[in-house]
Design a protein around this motif. Structure first.
Motif, PDB file in Angstrom:
ATOM      1  N   PHE A  16       0.838  -1.187   0.000  1.00  0.00           N
ATOM      2  CA  PHE A  16       0.000   0.000   0.000  1.00  0.00           C
ATOM      3  C   PHE A  16       0.879   1.245   0.000  1.00  0.00           C
ATOM      4  CE2 PHE A  16      -1.907  -3.398   2.459  1.00  0.00           C
ATOM      5  CZ  PHE A  16      -3.190  -3.491   1.946  1.00  0.00           C
ATOM      6  N   VAL A  17       0.329   2.360  -0.426  1.00  0.00           N
ATOM      7  CA  VAL A  17       0.924   3.648  -0.127  1.00  0.00           C
ATOM      8  C   VAL A  17       0.070   4.258   0.971  1.00  0.00           C
ATOM      9  CG1 VAL A  17       1.263   6.019  -0.946  1.00  0.00           C
ATOM     10  CG2 VAL A  17       2.066   4.108  -2.329  1.00  0.00           C
ATOM     11  N   VAL A  18       0.724   4.667   2.046  1.00  0.00           N
ATOM     12  CA  VAL A  18       0.053   5.333   3.154  1.00  0.00           C
ATOM     13  C   VAL A  18       0.491   6.790   3.145  1.00  0.00           C
ATOM     14  CG1 VAL A  18      -0.163   5.468   5.670  1.00  0.00           C
ATOM     15  CG2 VAL A  18      -0.141   3.240   4.534  1.00  0.00           C
ATOM     16  N   THR A  19      -0.480   7.691   3.239  1.00  0.00           N
ATOM     17  CA  THR A  19      -0.185   9.120   3.245  1.00  0.00           C
ATOM     18  C   THR A  19      -0.678   9.758   4.541  1.00  0.00           C
ATOM     19  OG1 THR A  19      -2.226   9.603   2.031  1.00  0.00           O
ATOM     20  CG2 THR A  19      -0.206   9.332   0.726  1.00  0.00           C
ATOM     21  N   ALA A  20      -0.035  10.877   4.883  1.00  0.00           N
ATOM     22  CA  ALA A  20      -0.352  11.595   6.114  1.00  0.00           C
ATOM     23  C   ALA A  20      -0.160  13.085   5.881  1.00  0.00           C
ATOM     24  CB  ALA A  20       0.572  11.125   7.241  1.00  0.00           C
ATOM     25  N   ALA A  21      -0.800  13.883   6.715  1.00  0.00           N
ATOM     26  CA  ALA A  21      -0.602  15.335   6.706  1.00  0.00           C
ATOM     27  C   ALA A  21      -0.742  15.841   8.133  1.00  0.00           C
ATOM     28  CB  ALA A  21      -1.619  16.023   5.804  1.00  0.00           C
ATOM     29  N   ALA A  22       0.159  16.747   8.492  1.00  0.00           N
ATOM     30  CA  ALA A  22       0.093  17.372   9.811  1.00  0.00           C
ATOM     31  C   ALA A  22       0.842  18.697   9.766  1.00  0.00           C
ATOM     32  CB  ALA A  22       0.696  16.459  10.874  1.00  0.00           C
ATOM     33  N   GLU A  23       0.244  19.713  10.336  1.00  0.00           N
ATOM     34  CA  GLU A  23       0.886  21.014  10.475  1.00  0.00           C
ATOM     35  C   GLU A  23       1.439  21.523   9.143  1.00  0.00           C
ATOM     36  OE1 GLU A  23       3.707  19.984  13.476  1.00  0.00           O
ATOM     37  OE2 GLU A  23       2.166  19.698  14.989  1.00  0.00           O
ATOM     38  N   GLY A  24       0.670  21.312   8.055  1.00  0.00           N
ATOM     39  CA  GLY A  24       1.051  21.796   6.737  1.00  0.00           C
ATOM     40  C   GLY A  24       2.057  20.935   5.999  1.00  0.00           C
ATOM     41  N   ALA A  27       3.217  13.731   3.633  1.00  0.00           N
ATOM     42  CA  ALA A  27       4.186  12.648   3.480  1.00  0.00           C
ATOM     43  C   ALA A  27       3.460  11.395   3.024  1.00  0.00           C
ATOM     44  CB  ALA A  27       4.928  12.387   4.798  1.00  0.00           C
ATOM     45  N   GLY A  28       4.213  10.488   2.422  1.00  0.00           N
ATOM     46  CA  GLY A  28       3.653   9.214   2.004  1.00  0.00           C
ATOM     47  C   GLY A  28       4.762   8.210   1.781  1.00  0.00           C
ATOM     48  N   CYS A  29       4.443   6.930   2.013  1.00  0.00           N
ATOM     49  CA  CYS A  29       5.447   5.889   1.851  1.00  0.00           C
ATOM     50  C   CYS A  29       4.792   4.573   1.431  1.00  0.00           C
ATOM     51  CB  CYS A  29       6.244   5.693   3.128  1.00  0.00           C
ATOM     52  SG  CYS A  29       5.271   5.106   4.536  1.00  0.00           S
ATOM     53  N   LEU A  30       5.624   3.713   0.886  1.00  0.00           N
ATOM     54  CA  LEU A  30       5.217   2.358   0.536  1.00  0.00           C
ATOM     55  C   LEU A  30       5.211   1.523   1.812  1.00  0.00           C
ATOM     56  CD1 LEU A  30       4.593   0.504  -1.931  1.00  0.00           C
ATOM     57  CD2 LEU A  30       7.023  -0.105  -1.888  1.00  0.00           C
ATOM     58  N   VAL A  31       4.139   0.758   2.020  1.00  0.00           N
ATOM     59  CA  VAL A  31       3.974  -0.026   3.245  1.00  0.00           C
ATOM     60  C   VAL A  31       3.716  -1.477   2.882  1.00  0.00           C
ATOM     61  CG1 VAL A  31       2.464  -0.376   5.249  1.00  0.00           C
ATOM     62  CG2 VAL A  31       3.137   1.930   4.586  1.00  0.00           C
ATOM     63  N   GLY A  32       4.490  -2.358   3.488  1.00  0.00           N
ATOM     64  CA  GLY A  32       4.303  -3.783   3.272  1.00  0.00           C
ATOM     65  C   GLY A  32       3.607  -4.486   4.415  1.00  0.00           C
ATOM     66  N   ASN A  52      11.453   6.008   8.427  1.00  0.00           N
ATOM     67  CA  ASN A  52      10.820   6.651   7.281  1.00  0.00           C
ATOM     68  C   ASN A  52      10.397   8.089   7.610  1.00  0.00           C
ATOM     69  OD1 ASN A  52       8.756   7.252   5.245  1.00  0.00           O
ATOM     70  ND2 ASN A  52       8.990   5.101   4.711  1.00  0.00           N
ATOM     71  N   HIS A  53      10.551   8.974   6.655  1.00  0.00           N
ATOM     72  CA  HIS A  53      10.110  10.369   6.811  1.00  0.00           C
ATOM     73  C   HIS A  53       8.614  10.440   7.152  1.00  0.00           C
ATOM     74  CE1 HIS A  53       9.725  14.669   6.012  1.00  0.00           C
ATOM     75  NE2 HIS A  53       8.673  14.380   5.278  1.00  0.00           N
ATOM     76  N   THR A  54       7.815   9.578   6.552  1.00  0.00           N
ATOM     77  CA  THR A  54       6.370   9.587   6.777  1.00  0.00           C
ATOM     78  C   THR A  54       6.027   9.303   8.232  1.00  0.00           C
ATOM     79  OG1 THR A  54       6.017   8.892   4.502  1.00  0.00           O
ATOM     80  CG2 THR A  54       4.174   8.550   6.015  1.00  0.00           C
ATOM     81  N   TYR A  55       6.845   8.536   8.900  1.00  0.00           N
ATOM     82  CA  TYR A  55       6.584   8.176  10.298  1.00  0.00           C
ATOM     83  C   TYR A  55       6.402   9.426  11.168  1.00  0.00           C
ATOM     84  CZ  TYR A  55       7.439   6.576  15.044  1.00  0.00           C
ATOM     85  OH  TYR A  55       7.335   6.351  16.389  1.00  0.00           O
ATOM     86  N   LEU A  75       3.988   4.226  -8.891  1.00  0.00           N
ATOM     87  CA  LEU A  75       3.708   4.755  -7.553  1.00  0.00           C
ATOM     88  C   LEU A  75       4.543   4.059  -6.485  1.00  0.00           C
ATOM     89  CD1 LEU A  75      -0.156   5.243  -7.721  1.00  0.00           C
ATOM     90  CD2 LEU A  75       1.603   7.017  -7.721  1.00  0.00           C
ATOM     91  N   ALA A  76       4.746   2.756  -6.635  1.00  0.00           N
ATOM     92  CA  ALA A  76       5.566   2.019  -5.666  1.00  0.00           C
ATOM     93  C   ALA A  76       6.998   2.533  -5.681  1.00  0.00           C
ATOM     94  CB  ALA A  76       5.527   0.527  -5.974  1.00  0.00           C
ATOM     95  N   GLU A  77       7.531   2.779  -6.853  1.00  0.00           N
ATOM     96  CA  GLU A  77       8.906   3.285  -6.942  1.00  0.00           C
ATOM     97  C   GLU A  77       9.002   4.703  -6.386  1.00  0.00           C
ATOM     98  OE1 GLU A  77       9.949   2.700 -11.040  1.00  0.00           O
ATOM     99  OE2 GLU A  77      10.159   0.540 -10.765  1.00  0.00           O
ATOM    100  N   LEU A  78       8.009   5.544  -6.662  1.00  0.00           N
ATOM    101  CA  LEU A  78       8.028   6.907  -6.149  1.00  0.00           C
ATOM    102  C   LEU A  78       7.930   6.923  -4.631  1.00  0.00           C
ATOM    103  CD1 LEU A  78       7.916  10.007  -6.531  1.00  0.00           C
ATOM    104  CD2 LEU A  78       5.427   9.757  -6.814  1.00  0.00           C
ATOM    105  N   PHE A  79       6.947   6.224  -4.070  1.00  0.00           N
ATOM    106  CA  PHE A  79       6.712   6.288  -2.628  1.00  0.00           C
ATOM    107  C   PHE A  79       7.592   5.329  -1.830  1.00  0.00           C
ATOM    108  CE2 PHE A  79       3.084   8.579  -4.158  1.00  0.00           C
ATOM    109  CZ  PHE A  79       2.907   9.554  -3.178  1.00  0.00           C
ATOM    110  N   GLY A  80       8.211   4.360  -2.502  1.00  0.00           N
ATOM    111  CA  GLY A  80       9.101   3.435  -1.809  1.00  0.00           C
ATOM    112  C   GLY A  80      10.569   3.708  -2.043  1.00  0.00           C
ATOM    113  N   GLY A  81      10.900   4.320  -3.175  1.00  0.00           N
ATOM    114  CA  GLY A  81      12.300   4.502  -3.534  1.00  0.00           C
ATOM    115  C   GLY A  81      12.823   5.909  -3.346  1.00  0.00           C
TER     116      GLY A  81
END
Length: 159
Positions: A16-24, A27-32, A52-55, A75-81
């Motif tokens: 999956f790609v998981v995305t988040a937003a906080a305080e403007g 972030a998003g990352c590939l999740v296994g 991970n930055h998304t964490y 998308l996997a390469e963008l959000f995972g690589g």
């Protein structure tokens, strides 16, 4: 433990790609590591690597979005690589702001947004327990990207 490593090497499951937003910040990352963990009430858990930055963004977020991925690897390469420390991944994809600004990627087979109701430290990953609030599902049962499809992507952040 070698036997356990051989056991998990036999598994194949969606990524999956998981995305988040906080305080403007977005972030998003590939999740296994992710899966449904309750039927009633409906609950889903995603485990994010602490490296991970998304964490860091997810720890401050009230909502996360979980996206199924198409079989192509873009998308996997963008959000995972790539790492969000260096790249604005959202410049490369179509998305809209979901609850509390969480980025929802539009060019995917399906997604849901979930309110973060708990999290737990389980080693090098933290589990985020989500209560779904909105979803879009595929019209047809298109195949989605799985772990065996992406095992060769080098992580944007070292583990």
């Amino acid at each position: 433990m070698e036997a356990f490593e051989k056991f998990v090497a036999l598994l194949d499951y969606p990524v999956f790609v998981v995305t988040a937003a906080a305080e403007g910040e977005r972030a998003g990352c590939l999740v296994g590591f992710a899966g449904q963990c309750s039927i009633d009430p409906p609950r889903f858990v995603v485990w994010l690597s602490k490296a991970n930055h998304t964490y860091g963004v997810a720890c401050r977020a009230r909502f996360l979005a979980v996206h199924l991925l198409p079989r192509d690897h873009r998308l996997a390469e963008l959000f995972g690589g790539a790492t969000g420390d260096e790249v604005d991944k959202f410049r490369e994809v179509a998305w809209f702001a979901g609850p509390d600004g969480v980025p929802v990627i539009t060019d995917v087979p399906g997604w849901f947004t979930g309110r973060v109701i708990d999290h737990a430290d389980w080693g090098d990953h933290t589990g985020f327990l989500l209560a779904p609030v909105a979803a879009r599902v595929p019209e047809a049962a298109d195949p989605v990207l799985s772990f065996s499809d992406v095992h060769d992507i080098d992580a944007g952040h070292p583990a």
